[in-house]
Scaffold this motif. Structure first.
Motif, PDB file in Angstrom:
ATOM      1  N   LEU A  91       0.805  -1.254  -0.107  1.00  0.00           N
ATOM      2  CA  LEU A  91       0.093   0.062   0.072  1.00  0.00           C
ATOM      3  C   LEU A  91       0.990   1.322   0.238  1.00  0.00           C
ATOM      4  N   GLU A  92       2.120   1.266   0.602  1.00  0.00           N
ATOM      5  CA  GLU A  92       2.851   2.798   0.744  1.00  0.00           C
ATOM      6  C   GLU A  92       3.612   2.743  -0.421  1.00  0.00           C
ATOM      7  N   HIS A  93       3.748   1.442  -1.194  1.00  0.00           N
ATOM      8  CA  HIS A  93       4.474   1.499  -2.529  1.00  0.00           C
ATOM      9  C   HIS A  93       3.511   2.312  -3.549  1.00  0.00           C
ATOM     10  N   SER A  94       2.215   1.809  -3.465  1.00  0.00           N
ATOM     11  CA  SER A  94       1.322   2.386  -4.115  1.00  0.00           C
ATOM     12  C   SER A  94       0.952   3.979  -4.030  1.00  0.00           C
ATOM     13  N   GLN A  95       1.152   4.275  -2.848  1.00  0.00           N
ATOM     14  CA  GLN A  95       0.983   5.656  -2.374  1.00  0.00           C
ATOM     15  C   GLN A  95       2.015   6.403  -2.734  1.00  0.00           C
ATOM     16  N   ASP A  96       3.127   5.941  -2.721  1.00  0.00           N
ATOM     17  CA  ASP A  96       4.537   6.413  -3.120  1.00  0.00           C
ATOM     18  C   ASP A  96       4.394   6.882  -4.458  1.00  0.00           C
ATOM     19  N   HIS A  97       3.973   5.890  -5.399  1.00  0.00           N
ATOM     20  CA  HIS A  97       3.790   5.889  -6.876  1.00  0.00           C
ATOM     21  C   HIS A  97       2.628   7.164  -6.996  1.00  0.00           C
ATOM     22  N   ASN A  98       1.777   7.050  -6.341  1.00  0.00           N
ATOM     23  CA  ASN A  98       0.541   8.011  -6.514  1.00  0.00           C
ATOM     24  C   ASN A  98       0.928   9.507  -6.219  1.00  0.00           C
ATOM     25  N   SER A  99       1.779   9.613  -5.139  1.00  0.00           N
ATOM     26  CA  SER A  99       2.393  11.013  -4.826  1.00  0.00           C
ATOM     27  C   SER A  99       3.300  11.489  -5.744  1.00  0.00           C
ATOM     28  N   ARG A 100       4.112  10.729  -6.135  1.00  0.00           N
ATOM     29  CA  ARG A 100       4.883  11.382  -7.290  1.00  0.00           C
ATOM     30  C   ARG A 100       4.176  11.713  -8.481  1.00  0.00           C
ATOM     31  N   ALA A 101       3.354  10.867  -8.845  1.00  0.00           N
ATOM     32  CA  ALA A 101       2.608  11.230  -9.972  1.00  0.00           C
ATOM     33  C   ALA A 101       1.700  12.554  -9.702  1.00  0.00           C
ATOM     34  N   ILE A 102       1.101  12.865  -8.479  1.00  0.00           N
ATOM     35  CA  ILE A 102       0.620  14.085  -8.306  1.00  0.00           C
ATOM     36  C   ILE A 102       1.477  15.370  -8.393  1.00  0.00           C
ATOM     37  N   ALA A 103       2.483  15.173  -7.607  1.00  0.00           N
ATOM     38  CA  ALA A 103       3.710  16.182  -8.007  1.00  0.00           C
ATOM     39  C   ALA A 103       3.922  16.298  -9.308  1.00  0.00           C
ATOM     40  N   ARG A 104       4.245  15.338 -10.020  1.00  0.00           N
ATOM     41  CA  ARG A 104       4.657  15.609 -11.515  1.00  0.00           C
ATOM     42  C   ARG A 104       3.614  16.356 -12.323  1.00  0.00           C
ATOM     43  N   GLN A 105       2.237  15.892 -12.062  1.00  0.00           N
ATOM     44  CA  GLN A 105       1.149  16.560 -12.822  1.00  0.00           C
ATOM     45  C   GLN A 105       0.836  17.703 -12.348  1.00  0.00           C
ATOM     46  N   LYS A 106       1.080  18.271 -11.078  1.00  0.00           N
ATOM     47  CA  LYS A 106       0.970  19.474 -10.595  1.00  0.00           C
ATOM     48  C   LYS A 106       1.944  20.437 -11.258  1.00  0.00           C
ATOM     49  N   HIS A 107       3.100  20.242 -11.461  1.00  0.00           N
ATOM     50  CA  HIS A 107       4.212  21.040 -11.874  1.00  0.00           C
ATOM     51  C   HIS A 107       4.709  20.673 -13.320  1.00  0.00           C
ATOM     52  N   ASP A 108       3.795  20.209 -13.904  1.00  0.00           N
ATOM     53  CA  ASP A 108       4.279  19.981 -15.476  1.00  0.00           C
ATOM     54  C   ASP A 108       3.916  21.043 -16.554  1.00  0.00           C
ATOM     55  N   GLY A 109       3.392  22.121 -15.780  1.00  0.00           N
ATOM     56  CA  GLY A 109       3.211  23.385 -16.923  1.00  0.00           C
ATOM     57  C   GLY A 109       1.895  23.219 -17.662  1.00  0.00           C
ATOM     58  N   GLN A 110       1.170  22.062 -17.496  1.00  0.00           N
ATOM     59  CA  GLN A 110      -0.390  22.266 -18.040  1.00  0.00           C
ATOM     60  C   GLN A 110      -1.151  22.447 -17.189  1.00  0.00           C
ATOM     61  N   THR A 111      -2.003  23.536 -17.608  1.00  0.00           N
ATOM     62  CA  THR A 111      -3.087  24.060 -16.635  1.00  0.00           C
ATOM     63  C   THR A 111      -4.557  23.683 -17.335  1.00  0.00           C
ATOM     64  N   GLN A 112      -5.515  24.027 -16.565  1.00  0.00           N
ATOM     65  CA  GLN A 112      -6.965  23.508 -16.938  1.00  0.00           C
ATOM     66  C   GLN A 112      -7.027  24.887 -17.765  1.00  0.00           C
ATOM     67  N   PRO A 113      -7.894  24.848 -19.083  1.00  0.00           N
ATOM     68  CA  PRO A 113      -8.229  25.663 -19.857  1.00  0.00           C
ATOM     69  C   PRO A 113      -9.120  26.821 -19.275  1.00  0.00           C
ATOM     70  N   GLN A 114      -8.688  28.029 -19.282  1.00  0.00           N
ATOM     71  CA  GLN A 114      -9.653  29.187 -18.973  1.00  0.00           C
ATOM     72  C   GLN A 114     -11.094  28.954 -19.631  1.00  0.00           C
ATOM     73  N   GLN A 115     -12.012  29.211 -18.957  1.00  0.00           N
ATOM     74  CA  GLN A 115     -13.393  29.204 -19.540  1.00  0.00           C
ATOM     75  C   GLN A 115     -13.697  30.692 -20.152  1.00  0.00           C
ATOM     76  N   GLN A 116     -14.370  30.689 -21.189  1.00  0.00           N
ATOM     77  CA  GLN A 116     -14.757  31.862 -21.837  1.00  0.00           C
ATOM     78  C   GLN A 116     -15.929  32.677 -21.138  1.00  0.00           C
ATOM     79  N   PRO A 117     -16.012  33.706 -20.682  1.00  0.00           N
ATOM     80  CA  PRO A 117     -17.211  34.307 -20.039  1.00  0.00           C
ATOM     81  C   PRO A 117     -18.357  34.486 -20.980  1.00  0.00           C
TER      82      PRO A 117
END
Length: 117
Positions: A91-117
């Motif tokens: 379980l901890e190994h799986s959580q380590d994997h998930n934690s690294r994935a979250i960190a990578r995705q948060k800081h990869d420069g891709q962002t949610q597209p801004q919605q047009q008003p």
């Protein structure tokens, strides 16, 4: 003489058996609590990253599925009422994997597209 030591050690083992069982149960509960707390923290990290737009919809969905997979692993591991060291390591190994994935995705420069008003 050897038989005497075997009998004595068997007697000690039988006498300490309830104490050992209680110690194992307590350790199992501590491991389960630690895993639960970590799952909660990772869920909070995902929610925060989603609300700030750091994740795309696809990234958010993929990371949520990884978290669900780990939660199912935990349910299966705890189904017998005990969490073994081996199960906790997995379980901890799986959580380590998930934690690294979250960190990578948060800081990869891709962002949610801004919605047009």
């Amino acid at each position: 003489m050897n038989t005497f030591f075997r009998a004595a050690s068997l007697g000690l083992m039988l006498g300490l058996n309830p104490w050992l069982a209680q110690a194992q149960t307590e350790a199992s509960e501590r491991m389960a609590q630690r895993i639960d707390q970590r799952q909660e923290r990772q869920a909070q990290r995902l929610a925060e990253a989603s609300s700030t737009g750091q994740l795309t919809a696809r990234e958010q969905h993929r990371l949520a599925r990884q978290q669900q997979h780990t939660a199912r692993m935990e349910q299966r591991a705890e189904a017998d009422g005990q969490l073994s060291r081996r199960e906790a390591r997995r379980l901890e190994h799986s959580q380590d994997h998930n934690s690294r994935a979250i960190a990578r995705q948060k800081h990869d420069g891709q962002t949610q597209p801004q919605q047009q008003p």
